[in-house]
Motif scaffolding. Sequence first.
Motif, short mmCIF file in Angstrom:
data_model
loop_
_atom_site.label_atom_id
_atom_site.label_comp_id
_atom_site.label_asym_id
_atom_site.label_seq_id
_atom_site.Cartn_x
_atom_site.Cartn_y
_atom_site.Cartn_z
N SER A 1 -3.05 5.25 2.85
CA SER A 1 -4.43 4.77 2.85
C SER A 1 -5.40 5.58 2.00
O SER A 1 -6.41 5.05 1.56
CB SER A 1 -4.97 4.68 4.28
OG SER A 1 -5.04 5.96 4.86
N ILE B 1 -6.98 3.16 -0.36
CA ILE B 1 -6.00 2.07 -0.49
C ILE B 1 -6.13 1.20 0.75
O ILE B 1 -5.93 1.68 1.88
CB ILE B 1 -4.57 2.63 -0.60
CG1 ILE B 1 -4.49 3.64 -1.76
CG2 ILE B 1 -3.56 1.50 -0.77
CD1 ILE B 1 -3.26 4.52 -1.73
N CYS C 1 -2.40 -4.86 -1.97
CA CYS C 1 -3.47 -4.00 -1.46
C CYS C 1 -4.60 -3.95 -2.48
O CYS C 1 -4.49 -4.50 -3.58
CB CYS C 1 -2.95 -2.59 -1.17
SG CYS C 1 -2.31 -1.72 -2.61
N GLU D 1 -4.80 -2.12 2.65
CA GLU D 1 -3.74 -3.12 2.69
C GLU D 1 -4.36 -4.50 2.92
O GLU D 1 -5.15 -4.69 3.83
CB GLU D 1 -2.75 -2.79 3.82
CG GLU D 1 -1.54 -3.69 3.82
CD GLU D 1 -0.48 -3.24 4.83
OE1 GLU D 1 0.21 -4.12 5.33
OE2 GLU D 1 -0.36 -2.03 5.09
N SER E 1 0.83 -1.21 0.00
CA SER E 1 0.00 0.00 0.00
C SER E 1 0.87 1.26 0.00
O SER E 1 0.52 2.26 -0.63
CB SER E 1 -0.97 0.00 1.18
OG SER E 1 -0.26 -0.10 2.40
#
Length: 131
Positions: A67, A86, A94, A88, A14
């Motif tokens: 993220s 995003i 991801c 993970e 990620s």
Amino acid sequence: MNLESPKISVSKPSKDVFSFLTNVKNFKSLMPENISKFEVLNEDEFLFALKGMPEIVLKKKEAIASSKIVLGAAGGKLDFSLSGDIIETSHSSCEVQLKFSGDFNPMMAMMIKGPISKFIETLATNIPKSV
């Protein structure tokens, strides 16, 4: 109007995907084939145009490490945002999902819903090929 791309699996951490998406020049590699113009204006803004459509300037509005990234319209008559979530899934992979949000009158929303849906889906599906 709120639209979402499908969740796309990416075989990269990620952190790498976030780093890629926070560099606005990388969006050129995500654009659809019918792009007629792409220009980086500064480290947080880029301009693009698709054939038959007006030029759009997107500006990086928010970035939450590894993220989320949020791009928004920079000026112009349309106010909207494009966010990339995003998620993970492991140390080396991801999922990415793009979300478009805009406040449009019903006629405008009807006209742009199809093209915008296709556009964000194309951006999302090009992420694994480009990162």
